[in-house]
Write an enzyme that holds these catalytic residues in place. Structure first.
Site, PDB file in Angstrom:
ATOM      1  N   LYS A  53       1.001  -0.629   0.029  1.00 37.72           N
ATOM      2  CA  LYS A  53       0.062  -0.012  -0.222  1.00 37.72           C
ATOM      3  C   LYS A  53       1.179   0.977  -0.380  1.00 37.72           C
ATOM      4  CE  LYS A  53      -3.720  -2.351   2.191  1.00 37.72           C
ATOM      5  NZ  LYS A  53      -4.844  -2.938   3.326  1.00 37.72           N
ATOM      6  N   GLN A  97      -4.271  -0.927   9.780  1.00 37.93           N
ATOM      7  CA  GLN A  97      -5.130  -2.367   9.159  1.00 37.93           C
ATOM      8  C   GLN A  97      -5.136  -3.974  10.641  1.00 37.93           C
ATOM      9  OE1 GLN A  97      -3.824  -3.296   5.438  1.00 37.93           O
ATOM     10  NE2 GLN A  97      -3.489  -5.497   6.098  1.00 37.93           N
ATOM     11  N   ASP A 120     -10.840   3.089   4.245  1.00 36.99           N
ATOM     12  CA  ASP A 120     -11.580   2.296   4.044  1.00 36.99           C
ATOM     13  C   ASP A 120     -12.802   1.818   3.869  1.00 36.99           C
ATOM     14  OD1 ASP A 120      -9.352  -0.224   3.830  1.00 36.99           O
ATOM     15  OD2 ASP A 120      -8.807   0.026   6.398  1.00 36.99           O
TER      16      ASP A 120
HETATM   17  N1  GUN Z   1      -6.732  -6.493   6.056  1.00 44.18           N
HETATM   18  C1  GUN Z   1      -7.409  -7.139   5.463  1.00 44.18           C
HETATM   19  N2  GUN Z   1      -7.623  -6.107   4.301  1.00 44.18           N
HETATM   20  C2  GUN Z   1      -7.725  -5.237   4.780  1.00 44.18           C
HETATM   21  C3  GUN Z   1      -8.453  -3.501   4.171  1.00 44.18           C
HETATM   22  O1  GUN Z   1      -8.709  -3.529   3.430  1.00 44.18           O
HETATM   23  N3  GUN Z   1      -7.929  -2.973   4.835  1.00 44.18           N
HETATM   24  C4  GUN Z   1      -7.815  -2.525   6.511  1.00 44.18           C
HETATM   25  N4  GUN Z   1      -7.589  -1.930   6.840  1.00 44.18           N
HETATM   26  N5  GUN Z   1      -6.967  -3.578   7.181  1.00 44.18           N
HETATM   27  C5  GUN Z   1      -7.517  -5.586   5.799  1.00 44.18           C
END
Ligand code: GUN
Length: 287
Positions: A53, A97, A120
């Site tokens: 990311k 995350q 998100d």
């Molecule tokens: N863990 C797995 N997928 C995601 C996501 O799309 N966003 C976040 N913040 N954590 C995750």
């Protein structure tokens, strides 16, 4: 017939090119879109996701800040980091995350993120906006899936039966809502569903988001269905250790009309939608 592959990597490249142009235009106005990513603990899969990311942000010219916290961090410490980021005008998007260590209440943390920085789309207010058909920030994986459908000419899904396998807040539920808003008839299946295959075999669009390697076999798929595989499962070393989806690609590709591969399918589009959401958040700061 062998299914056409929906190349998520190629589509992601195309969309990210457009995002990079828009980032450059915002920078001329003195705004650099900024994303903060918070990682608590050292889960190996989360570390890879977060690294990807941050790298994707930098590639399109965005600022990205990574906050690493130990697995022992308290809820109060994490809430304090979120609060600091909420008040930081150079940060337009905040991503914590998941999953979080068990001493931290995930819901409390997600609700603490400022709604207008919730790239998100996990905050209850953003989930509510999607539910009533007025989406603001939408969860990135389902948003990426919709982009992939649009790219193969499936924008209005009137008359189509979409089946979503999985009911998570991150993928299954928002996916079902997006498909519904695109006029599909939607069925959500989950671990308590009886005779799953009888339902998945009715799907014109099948979205697999169960987190179980190669769970959906070719004989569970209707001929010419479009199959979107959201799963990212690491196989045990004795099975080769590679990444596979929730769909058994080899048997599914003989039945489907289109299918997303793993890796190189939904994954790159998820990150692309995160960039898109961060861009939107930064644009909203252009006043
Ligand atoms: N863990 C797995 N997928 C995601 C996501 O799309 N966003 C976040 N913040 N954590 C995750």
């Amino acid at each position: 017939m062998t299914a056409k592959i929906i190349d998520g990597k190629a589509l992601a490249e195309k969309v990210r090119g457009r995002i990079a142009d828009e980032v450059a235009a915002l920078k001329v106005k003195g705004i650099t879109p900024g994303l903060a990513v918070v990682l608590v603990g050292d889960d190996p899969a989360s570390q890879v996701y977060v690294r990807n990311k941050v790298a994707a942000c930098e590639k399109v010219g965005m600022k990205s800040v990574m906050h690493r916290m130990p697995a022992t961090a308290s809820e109060a410490e994490l809430l304090s980091v979120v609060q600091t980021l909420n008040n930081d005008a150079t940060i337009h998007g905040i991503l914590v995350q998941l999953p979080l260590p068990k001493q931290i209440d995930e819901k409390k943390v997600l609700e603490a993120i400022a709604v207008d920085k919730d790239v998100d789309g996990f905050h209850a207010e953003n989930v509510g906006a999607l539910t009533i058909g007025e989406p603001r920030f939408v969860s990135c994986t389902p948003a990426g899936c919709m982009e992939m459908l649009a790219d193969i000419g499936m924008k209005d899904l009137r008359g189509k039966h979409a089946v979503v396998v999985g009911r998570s807040n991150i993928v299954g539920k928002p996916m079902a809502l997006l498909l519904l808003h695109a006029n599909a008839t939607v069925t959500i299946c989950h671990s308590g569903t009886k005779d799953l295959a009888a339902i998945t075999r009715q799907a014109d669009i099948l979205v697999a988001a169960v987190g179980r390697p190669r769970f959906i076999k070719g004989n569970m798929i209707k001929s010419d269905a479009v199959v979107l595989d959201v799963g990212i499962n690491r196989l045990p070393i004795e099975q080769g250790g590679g990444l596979v989806g929730d769909v058994d690609f080899e048997s599914a590709k003989e039945v489907a009309s289109y299918i997303t591969p793993v890796p190189g399918g939904v994954g790159p589009m998820t990150i692309t939608m995160l960039l898109q959401n961060t861009l939107v958040a930064a644009r909203a700061a252009d006043y």
